[in-house]
Scaffold this motif. Structure first.
Motif, short mmCIF file in Angstrom:
data_model
loop_
_atom_site.label_atom_id
_atom_site.label_comp_id
_atom_site.label_asym_id
_atom_site.label_seq_id
_atom_site.Cartn_x
_atom_site.Cartn_y
_atom_site.Cartn_z
N HIS A 18 7.05 3.03 -2.10
CA HIS A 18 8.18 2.11 -2.17
C HIS A 18 9.05 2.47 -3.35
O HIS A 18 8.58 2.56 -4.50
N ALA A 208 14.84 -0.55 2.09
CA ALA A 208 14.68 -1.22 0.81
C ALA A 208 16.04 -1.59 0.28
O ALA A 208 17.05 -0.96 0.61
N ALA A 223 12.53 2.33 3.99
CA ALA A 223 11.46 1.66 3.27
C ALA A 223 10.11 2.19 3.69
O ALA A 223 9.59 1.82 4.75
N ALA A 225 7.38 1.45 2.34
CA ALA A 225 6.36 0.41 2.17
C ALA A 225 5.97 -0.23 3.49
O ALA A 225 4.85 -0.72 3.64
N ALA A 244 6.41 -5.21 -2.13
CA ALA A 244 7.71 -4.52 -2.14
C ALA A 244 8.82 -5.53 -1.93
O ALA A 244 8.96 -6.12 -0.86
#
Length: 290
Positions: A18, A208, A223, A225, A244
Motif C-alpha cells: 500500500h 488509493a 491500490a 492493498a 490502508a
C-alpha cells in the motif's frame, strides 16, 4: 495444465503493498469488527430475506453488500447504468462477468448486480463468508476436477434459463489489478450461449487516495492493498484493507453483449475480455458516485 486452475504471477509480497496513508491499529480494528459484524448480520438475516419478494430482496442485498464494503473502510464508486433488464416471464437471466482482484469483488458486484455467484468450492469453508455464500445460492465449482466442468456449465445454463443473474469471474483466479490480468476462460460463456442469455461485462479497480488533496479518486494510484492474490491468508488481506486509508473501489458497468452475436464461446469470451480491458470503452455517459 487444468484450464480451470490458471496461475497468476501476482504474489502478496510483490503486488499487495500500500502506497499511501495508513490507519492506526485502534481504527483498523474497529473497521475489521464492523465489517465482520456486517457480514454476520447478512448471514443471520438471509433466511428472512428469502421470504421477501424478488424486488425487495434485491434492494436489500444491494444495500447490505454496499454496506459491507463501506464497513471495511473502502469507498464505493459506481460508473455506468447498473440496472439489469427486467425482461418478461420466462426470459433468461444475465451472465455478469468481471475481472478478479479481491474478496471485496464479491460484495462490490452484489451491490450493483445481486445474483448467484460462481465460486470455488473452498469458499464453503471460509468463516462467515462461506455459510453466507451458500445461503445466497452460490454455485460452487470444484476447480481441481476437470471432469466437473461440463456439469458446471449445465448448472450455470439452467440457472440462466430460469431467469437468474449469474456472476462469474472468468479469469479463474485473482490478479493484482496493476497489469492486463488473465485470460477469460470460455466455459461460462457456453452456458450463456446455451441459455440465449445476455452477457454483462463490468470492470473492477481499486485505487488509493491521490497525494494531492481534492484530486478525484479515479486519479489515484492502483491500490495493491486490496489485492488478494497467491497464497495470501484471508485474515492478512482483511487486515491490510482496514489499515490502508483512502481506498476506493470502482465498478464500471459496460454495455451488454448478446450471447447470440459472436460465433462461439471463445469469441464471446474474447469480446467480453476486450471490453473489460479496454480503458477507452470504459467511459459510459452516466455516472453514479457514492
Amino acid at each position: 495444465m487444468n484450464p480451470w486452475l490458471p496461475t497468476a504471477p501476482c504474489t502478496p509480497r510483490d503486488c499487495a503493498a500500500h502506497e499511501g496513508r495508513m490507519r492506526g491499529r485502534p481504527a483498523a480494528a474497529a473497521l475489521l469488527l464492523a465489517g465482520c459484524a456486517c457480514i454476520l448480520a447478512g448471514a443471520l438475516g438471509a433466511p428472512f430475506a428469502a421470504m421477501l419478494g424478488a424486488a425487495r430482496r434485491e434492494r436489500l442485498i444491494r444495500r447490505w453488500a454496499y454496506g459491507v464494503v463501506r464497513a471495511f473502510g473502502v469507498r464505493v464508486r459506481i460508473v455506468g447504468t447498473p440496472e439489469l433488464p427486467d425482461g418478461t416471464a420466462g426470459a433468461p437471466g444475465t451472465l455478469v462477468v468481471a475481472n478478479h482482484i479481491s474478496w471485496l469483488d464479491i460484495p462490490l458486484v452484489a451491490a450493483v448486480f445481486p445474483g448467484r455467484m460462481l465460486a470455488k468450492s473452498e469458499i464453503r469453508d471460509w468463516p462467515l463468508l462461506g455459510p453466507l455464500a451458500a445461503r445466497g445460492g452460490t454455485l460452487f465449482v470444484e476447480r481441481d476436477r476437470l471432469r466437473a466442468l461440463p456439469a458446471t456449465v449445465r448448472t450455470i445454463g439452467a440457472a440462466l434459463r430460469g431467469g437468474s443473474h449469474v456472476v462469474v469471474f472468468p479469469e479463474g483466479t485473482t490478479w493484482c489489478g496493476r497489469g492486463p490480468g488473465g485470460r477469460f476462460g470460455p466455459a461460462a460463456f457456453q452456458a450463456a450461449i446455451d441459455a440465449d442469455a445476455t452477457v454483462r461485462p463490468v470492470r473492477i479497480s481499486y485505487r488509493a487516495a491521490p497525494a494531492e488533496h481534492g484530486t478525484p479518486a479515479e486519479h489515484g494510484t492502483p491500490a495493491g492493498a486490496a489485492a488478494f492474490v497467491g497464497d495470501d491468508p484471508l485474515i492478512a488481506s482483511l487486515w491490510r484493507v482496514v489499515t490502508a486509508a483512502g481506498l476506493t473501489a470502482e465498478i464500471r458497468v459496460l454495455p451488454p453483449i448478446p450471447a447470440s452475436g459472436p460465433a462461439d464461446r471463445r469469441a464471446l469470451a474474447r469480446r467480453a475480455q476486450a471490453a473489460v480491458a479496454n480503458e477507452s470503452a470504459n467511459r459510459p455517459p452516466e455516472s453514479v458516485h457514492h
